[in-house]
Design a protein around this motif. Structure first.
Motif, PDB file in Angstrom:
ATOM      1  N   THR A 110     -17.221  27.577 -13.677  1.00 36.32           N
ATOM      2  CA  THR A 110     -15.992  28.077 -13.057  1.00 36.32           C
ATOM      3  C   THR A 110     -14.795  27.876 -13.984  1.00 36.32           C
ATOM      4  O   THR A 110     -13.944  28.759 -14.106  1.00 36.32           O
ATOM      5  CB  THR A 110     -15.759  27.383 -11.700  1.00 36.32           C
ATOM      6  OG1 THR A 110     -16.869  27.703 -10.843  1.00 36.32           O
ATOM      7  CG2 THR A 110     -14.473  27.830 -11.046  1.00 36.32           C
ATOM      8  N   LEU A 111     -14.739  26.736 -14.661  1.00 36.16           N
ATOM      9  CA  LEU A 111     -13.654  26.470 -15.613  1.00 36.16           C
ATOM     10  C   LEU A 111     -13.653  27.490 -16.748  1.00 36.16           C
ATOM     11  O   LEU A 111     -12.604  28.038 -17.102  1.00 36.16           O
ATOM     12  CB  LEU A 111     -13.788  25.055 -16.176  1.00 36.16           C
ATOM     13  CG  LEU A 111     -12.774  24.638 -17.241  1.00 36.16           C
ATOM     14  CD1 LEU A 111     -11.364  24.603 -16.675  1.00 36.16           C
ATOM     15  CD2 LEU A 111     -13.152  23.276 -17.825  1.00 36.16           C
ATOM     16  N   ILE A 112     -14.814  27.768 -17.310  1.00 36.51           N
ATOM     17  CA  ILE A 112     -14.922  28.742 -18.403  1.00 36.51           C
ATOM     18  C   ILE A 112     -14.488  30.124 -17.920  1.00 36.51           C
ATOM     19  O   ILE A 112     -13.712  30.820 -18.586  1.00 36.51           O
ATOM     20  CB  ILE A 112     -16.368  28.772 -18.956  1.00 36.51           C
ATOM     21  CG1 ILE A 112     -16.680  27.466 -19.672  1.00 36.51           C
ATOM     22  CG2 ILE A 112     -16.578  29.972 -19.877  1.00 36.51           C
ATOM     23  CD1 ILE A 112     -18.169  27.240 -19.935  1.00 36.51           C
ATOM     24  N   GLY A 113     -14.975  30.517 -16.752  1.00 36.85           N
ATOM     25  CA  GLY A 113     -14.586  31.811 -16.191  1.00 36.85           C
ATOM     26  C   GLY A 113     -13.088  31.907 -15.950  1.00 36.85           C
ATOM     27  O   GLY A 113     -12.455  32.917 -16.273  1.00 36.85           O
ATOM     28  N   ALA A 114     -12.496  30.846 -15.400  1.00 34.88           N
ATOM     29  CA  ALA A 114     -11.059  30.841 -15.123  1.00 34.88           C
ATOM     30  C   ALA A 114     -10.246  30.906 -16.414  1.00 34.88           C
ATOM     31  O   ALA A 114      -9.252  31.633 -16.506  1.00 34.88           O
ATOM     32  CB  ALA A 114     -10.687  29.595 -14.324  1.00 34.88           C
ATOM     33  N   PHE A 115     -10.670  30.163 -17.423  1.00 33.00           N
ATOM     34  CA  PHE A 115      -9.960  30.148 -18.705  1.00 33.00           C
ATOM     35  C   PHE A 115      -9.915  31.555 -19.320  1.00 33.00           C
ATOM     36  O   PHE A 115      -8.861  32.029 -19.739  1.00 33.00           O
ATOM     37  CB  PHE A 115     -10.630  29.165 -19.668  1.00 33.00           C
ATOM     38  CG  PHE A 115     -10.033  29.179 -21.042  1.00 33.00           C
ATOM     39  CD1 PHE A 115      -8.845  28.515 -21.306  1.00 33.00           C
ATOM     40  CD2 PHE A 115     -10.652  29.872 -22.073  1.00 33.00           C
ATOM     41  CE1 PHE A 115      -8.282  28.542 -22.576  1.00 33.00           C
ATOM     42  CE2 PHE A 115     -10.107  29.903 -23.345  1.00 33.00           C
ATOM     43  CZ  PHE A 115      -8.917  29.242 -23.595  1.00 33.00           C
ATOM     44  N   PHE A 116     -11.063  32.215 -19.346  1.00 37.89           N
ATOM     45  CA  PHE A 116     -11.098  33.537 -19.973  1.00 37.89           C
ATOM     46  C   PHE A 116     -10.457  34.613 -19.101  1.00 37.89           C
ATOM     47  O   PHE A 116      -9.933  35.598 -19.617  1.00 37.89           O
ATOM     48  CB  PHE A 116     -12.518  33.905 -20.391  1.00 37.89           C
ATOM     49  CG  PHE A 116     -12.932  33.163 -21.632  1.00 37.89           C
ATOM     50  CD1 PHE A 116     -12.403  33.497 -22.868  1.00 37.89           C
ATOM     51  CD2 PHE A 116     -13.816  32.098 -21.553  1.00 37.89           C
ATOM     52  CE1 PHE A 116     -12.753  32.790 -24.012  1.00 37.89           C
ATOM     53  CE2 PHE A 116     -14.173  31.384 -22.693  1.00 37.89           C
ATOM     54  CZ  PHE A 116     -13.634  31.731 -23.930  1.00 37.89           C
ATOM     55  N   THR A 117     -10.431  34.422 -17.790  1.00 34.04           N
ATOM     56  CA  THR A 117      -9.688  35.344 -16.929  1.00 34.04           C
ATOM     57  C   THR A 117      -8.201  35.239 -17.241  1.00 34.04           C
ATOM     58  O   THR A 117      -7.505  36.252 -17.318  1.00 34.04           O
ATOM     59  CB  THR A 117      -9.945  35.044 -15.435  1.00 34.04           C
ATOM     60  OG1 THR A 117     -11.322  35.266 -15.163  1.00 34.04           O
ATOM     61  CG2 THR A 117      -9.098  35.931 -14.538  1.00 34.04           C
ATOM     62  N   CYS A 118      -7.713  34.022 -17.469  1.00 31.09           N
ATOM     63  CA  CYS A 118      -6.303  33.828 -17.836  1.00 31.09           C
ATOM     64  C   CYS A 118      -5.997  34.505 -19.168  1.00 31.09           C
ATOM     65  O   CYS A 118      -4.953  35.122 -19.328  1.00 31.09           O
ATOM     66  CB  CYS A 118      -5.976  32.337 -17.898  1.00 31.09           C
ATOM     67  SG  CYS A 118      -4.227  31.990 -18.156  1.00 31.09           S
TER      68      CYS A 118
END
Length: 165
Positions: A81-89
């Protein structure tokens, strides 16, 4: 400076709390080989505020813990989830379909291995990638799109980006 930090922390805490509540309320289908985690719709929020990155990570960490996940799932699922959130940002200025890809891809790549090696699920990893992917497309793609559509008209007003008064 303090107001910016308080705003950032408040936004992150609210997002984490919402993620935990959604995960816990919808727990019967938030875990397992076939899962649709409603809370993953929130992974669109880093397009609106960077505070969503730690908020989603902490929310997933707590949600997995309260949901009865084992340690490798708590850690690796939260990192997905952290990786997904980082790249969404990082993609925040792109169109919606691209915004939904990072959390979908990170969960497709990580979660099936957690299911296999932490829980001993005997299904083939490619099959679990498919089932996890379908669940992620429903939560991040469909529900995330609804959330994105509802929030995009308030961009810059609903969430106060860190560093802005």
């Amino acid at each position: 400076m303090k107001k910016q930090n308080v705003t950032f922390l408040t936004q992150a805490a609210m997002i984490a709390a919402i993620y935990v509540v959604l995960t816990y309320v919808f727990a019967p289908f938030s875990f397992g080989e076939v899962q649709v985690r409603i809370a993953e719709a929130l992974t669109i929020l880093p397009a609106f505020t960077p505070a969503a990155i730690p908020g989603l990570f902490v929310g997933c960490l707590i949600g997995n813990t309260l949901g009865g996940a084992i340690l490798p799932d708590i850690i690796c699922g939260s990192l997905a989830t952290l990786i997904g959130a980082f790249f969404t940002c990082k993609l925040k200025n792109q169109a919606f379909p691209l915004l939904a890809l990072p959390p979908v891809i990170s969960n497709i790549v990580i979660v099936p291995f957690v299911l296999r090696y932490a829980y001993g699920v005997a299904l083939p990893i490619p099959f679990m990638m498919l089932t996890v992917g379908i669940g992620e497309v429903v939560s991040c793609g469909v529900l995330g799109f609804l959330l994105y559509t509802a929030l995009k008209r308030y961009r810059g007003r609903l969430f106060v980006p860190a560093g802005r008064k």
